[in-house]
Design a protein around this motif. Structure first.
Motif, PDB file in Angstrom:
ATOM      1  N   VAL A  57       3.436   9.973   2.005  1.00 64.02           N
ATOM      2  CA  VAL A  57       5.196  10.736   1.799  1.00 64.02           C
ATOM      3  C   VAL A  57       5.189  10.748   2.792  1.00 64.02           C
ATOM      4  N   ARG A  58       5.043  10.917   4.389  1.00 62.25           N
ATOM      5  CA  ARG A  58       5.532  10.820   5.206  1.00 62.25           C
ATOM      6  C   ARG A  58       6.205  10.191   5.558  1.00 62.25           C
ATOM      7  N   LEU A  59       5.054   8.865   5.617  1.00 59.71           N
ATOM      8  CA  LEU A  59       5.504   7.653   6.355  1.00 59.71           C
ATOM      9  C   LEU A  59       6.359   6.900   5.608  1.00 59.71           C
ATOM     10  N   LYS A  60       6.676   7.245   4.082  1.00 60.15           N
ATOM     11  CA  LYS A  60       7.860   7.275   3.091  1.00 60.15           C
ATOM     12  C   LYS A  60       9.750   7.338   4.080  1.00 60.15           C
ATOM     13  N   ASP A  61       9.266   8.859   4.069  1.00 55.24           N
ATOM     14  CA  ASP A  61      10.681   9.422   4.842  1.00 55.24           C
ATOM     15  C   ASP A  61      10.999   8.138   5.434  1.00 55.24           C
ATOM     16  N   LEU A  62       9.435   8.034   6.991  1.00 54.09           N
ATOM     17  CA  LEU A  62      10.247   7.569   7.548  1.00 54.09           C
ATOM     18  C   LEU A  62      10.192   6.220   7.825  1.00 54.09           C
TER      19      LEU A  62
END
Length: 73
Positions: A57-62
């Motif tokens: 999820v954090r990677l998707k947000d980045l």
């Protein structure tokens, strides 16, 4: 009252593992240890899944950041 409830659960809870051990031809302590180890494994497994999903999820947000206007490119 509390001791009666505790005694009931201890008596019938240990009876389950001893019956299973008799059926499998094993010692009851081995069956109890197996259940303890498998419970730690499953808790650790789901914690790992949680950390992986949080990372994704954090990677998707980045990667997919919202742009407020056309000039932010």
């Amino acid at each position: 009252m509390v001791t009666k409830v505790r005694h009931f659960f201890e008596k019938h809870g240990f009876e389950v593992s001893s019956r299973l051990a008799d059926r499998l031809g094993m010692r009851a302590s081995s069956v109890r240890l197996f259940f303890i180890y498998i419970s730690f494994f499953t808790v650790g497994l789901w914690f790992g899944v949680y950390l992986t999903l949080a990372f994704l999820v954090r990677l998707k947000d980045l990667v997919y950041t919202k742009r407020s206007s056309v000039f932010d490119l």
